[in-house]
Scaffold this active site. Structure first.
Site, mmCIF file in Angstrom:
data_model
loop_
_atom_site.group_PDB
_atom_site.id
_atom_site.type_symbol
_atom_site.label_atom_id
_atom_site.label_comp_id
_atom_site.label_asym_id
_atom_site.label_seq_id
_atom_site.Cartn_x
_atom_site.Cartn_y
_atom_site.Cartn_z
ATOM 1 N N SER A 50 59.437 13.310 12.895
ATOM 2 C CA SER A 50 60.415 12.281 12.501
ATOM 3 C C SER A 50 61.758 12.964 12.216
ATOM 4 O O SER A 50 61.849 14.198 12.193
ATOM 5 C CB SER A 50 59.921 11.580 11.239
ATOM 6 O OG SER A 50 59.873 12.528 10.174
ATOM 7 N N ASP A 83 59.623 10.787 16.586
ATOM 8 C CA ASP A 83 59.108 9.578 15.950
ATOM 9 C C ASP A 83 60.284 8.838 15.282
ATOM 10 O O ASP A 83 61.065 9.444 14.537
ATOM 11 C CB ASP A 83 58.072 10.005 14.896
ATOM 12 C CG ASP A 83 57.229 8.866 14.383
ATOM 13 O OD1 ASP A 83 57.116 7.839 15.072
ATOM 14 O OD2 ASP A 83 56.636 9.028 13.281
ATOM 15 N N ASP A 105 63.723 3.527 17.794
ATOM 16 C CA ASP A 105 63.304 2.404 16.956
ATOM 17 C C ASP A 105 64.513 1.510 16.700
ATOM 18 O O ASP A 105 65.153 1.587 15.651
ATOM 19 C CB ASP A 105 62.693 2.909 15.649
ATOM 20 C CG ASP A 105 62.278 1.753 14.745
ATOM 21 O OD1 ASP A 105 62.471 0.579 15.153
ATOM 22 O OD2 ASP A 105 61.781 2.006 13.643
ATOM 23 N N ASN A 266 49.412 6.388 16.131
ATOM 24 C CA ASN A 266 50.180 7.261 15.236
ATOM 25 C C ASN A 266 49.458 7.498 13.913
ATOM 26 O O ASN A 266 49.112 6.544 13.206
ATOM 27 C CB ASN A 266 51.531 6.611 14.925
ATOM 28 C CG ASN A 266 52.504 6.723 16.062
ATOM 29 O OD1 ASN A 266 52.134 7.024 17.197
ATOM 30 N ND2 ASN A 266 53.773 6.493 15.773
ATOM 31 N N ASP A 268 49.718 10.008 10.415
ATOM 32 C CA ASP A 268 50.394 10.998 9.586
ATOM 33 C C ASP A 268 49.705 11.098 8.225
ATOM 34 O O ASP A 268 49.291 12.167 7.769
ATOM 35 C CB ASP A 268 51.877 10.569 9.427
ATOM 36 C CG ASP A 268 52.708 11.585 8.677
ATOM 37 O OD1 ASP A 268 52.163 12.618 8.248
ATOM 38 O OD2 ASP A 268 53.923 11.355 8.508
HETATM 39 P P1 13P Z 1 50.417 6.460 8.847
HETATM 40 O O1 13P Z 1 51.277 6.491 7.613
HETATM 41 O O2 13P Z 1 49.427 5.348 8.800
HETATM 42 O O3 13P Z 1 49.754 7.762 9.103
HETATM 43 O O4 13P Z 1 51.362 6.150 10.090
HETATM 44 C C1 13P Z 1 52.100 7.162 10.709
HETATM 45 C C2 13P Z 1 53.022 6.620 11.734
HETATM 46 O O5 13P Z 1 52.915 5.501 12.193
HETATM 47 C C3 13P Z 1 54.101 7.514 12.213
HETATM 48 O O6 13P Z 1 55.037 6.844 13.004
#
Ligand code: 13P
Length: 349
Positions: A50, A83, A105, A266, A268
């Site tokens: 990100s 991201d 985005d 995705n 994280d």
């Molecule tokens: P989580 O917080 O559910 O892991 O999502 C991560 C995400 O969508 C990154 O873009």
């Protein structure tokens, strides 16, 4: 294998009927955990960063760590994805650095917080698509607005405020030519997604099915897809953490999505939970330790374990050897001569 385009990974995933995890990173240990999991499960994989990660690690560190990963694991198809790019300039700088795919985005204004209009979203996304495809780089767009906040980016809320409208998804895909489409179906970033196991009132999997029916060949992306497993929450709380009870997206719902066009998943938060639990455990059980390796090694191993499990559950495991890398220069040729389609196939309602 050189870093490849996410478009290639997702086209292959569509052929094979599986999903590909896109795992967020900020540092070396996270990249190592993902690559070891990919090696052990023989998985193609997307590693994403990100804006917050780029600022934390600094672009050059991040890029060279990714090059090291590609060098050390030549058998693994690997893409480096931005991201939640918030603007054309952010996407451009990622591409100039060496990212092989970007997310624009445009569902939010450049402040990364305020929902944008549909026309604003189309305009900025199309601009990024034109710039990127000329250079062989693939683009993910977002239609509808996700909930929560990740690394300072996000509109907040539960994710139910701006669900994706299937008709708008069709128009967006047609007007922008994106390679993949992130949809808002009630998921949100972070650990606090749902206050109980989600059902159809808060997690709208029927929307994924409806969008996939209209856009049967478009690669859909599920953000906010951590499952926030109870065992990882428990380790954190057992060793002094203070997580409140919470639920993520059950893996079986993600698998339902994968059967209905979801190709990029995705994750994280699950990595963050695994790392934090492992570090807390060492600090509590072995307070005499002070070498960072004493807690970073178990942290890396804990993340590797959850990632390997997700790779198996998403179906990408076993597919690393299915195909050869297409160079980014050849991807650019493919976009230019139309062999890489950017016109979505649309089915009637
Ligand atoms: P989580 O917080 O559910 O892991 O999502 C991560 C995400 O969508 C990154 O873009």
């Amino acid at each position: 294998m050189p870093l490849v385009s996410t478009r290639q990974l997702l086209d292959e995933a569509a052929k094979g009927g599986y999903g590909v995890g896109a795992f967020n990173v900020n540092n070396m240990e996270q990249i190592q955990a993902i690559m070891e999991a990919a090696k052990d499960t023989n998985s193609p994989v997307i590693i994403q960063a990100s804006r917050g990660a780029r600022a934390y690690a600094q672009d050059n560190y991040l890029y060279h760590l990714m090059l090291a990963a590609a060098e050390l694991y030549p058998q693994i198809p690997l893409s480096m994805h931005l991201d939640h790019g918030n603007s054309f300039e952010t996407c451009k700088s990622a591409i100039e650095l060496g990212f092989t795919s970007v997310m624009m985005d445009g569902s939010l204004k450049p402040d990364g917080k305020t929902p944008a209009t549909f026309e604003e979203n189309v305009e900025v996304t199309k601009k990024v698509v034109d710039f990127s495809h000329e250079r062989g780089i693939s683009v993910e767009g977002e239609i509808g607005v996700l909930g929560g906040v990740e690394d300072g980016h996000g509109a907040g809320g539960t994710g139910l405020e701006h669900l994706t409208d299937p008709d708008q998804a069709v128009e967006f895909a047609e007007r922008t030519g994106v390679d993949s489409l992130a949809v808002a179906i009630g998921t949100s970033h972070g650990a606090y997604k749902f206050t109980k196991k989600p059902d159809g009132s808060v997690l709208k999997m029927e929307l994924v099915i409806a969008i996939h029916k209209r856009l049967p060949k478009t690669h859909l992306v599920m953000h906010g897809s951590s499952s926030v497993p109870k065992d990882l929450q428990d380790i954190i709380n057992q060793y002094g953490g203070k997580l409140k009870p919470t639920w993520g997206v059950p893996v079986e719902e993600i698998q339902l999505g994968i059967r209905n066009g979801v190709r990029k998943v995705n994750v994280d938060t699950d990595s963050r939970l695994a790392i934090t639990g492992a570090i807390r455990k060492v600090f509590v059980e072995q307070p005499e330790k002070f070498d960072p390796r004493d807690y970073l090694k178990p942290a890396r191993a804990a993340m590797q374990k959850v990632i390997a499990l997700r790779m198996t559950q998403f179906g990408q495991a076993g597919h690393a050897g299915d195909y050869k890398a297409i160079s980014i220069a050849d991807m650019a040729k493919g976009y230019a001569n139309g062999t890489l389609s950017t016109k979505p196939e649309v089915s009637a309602k």
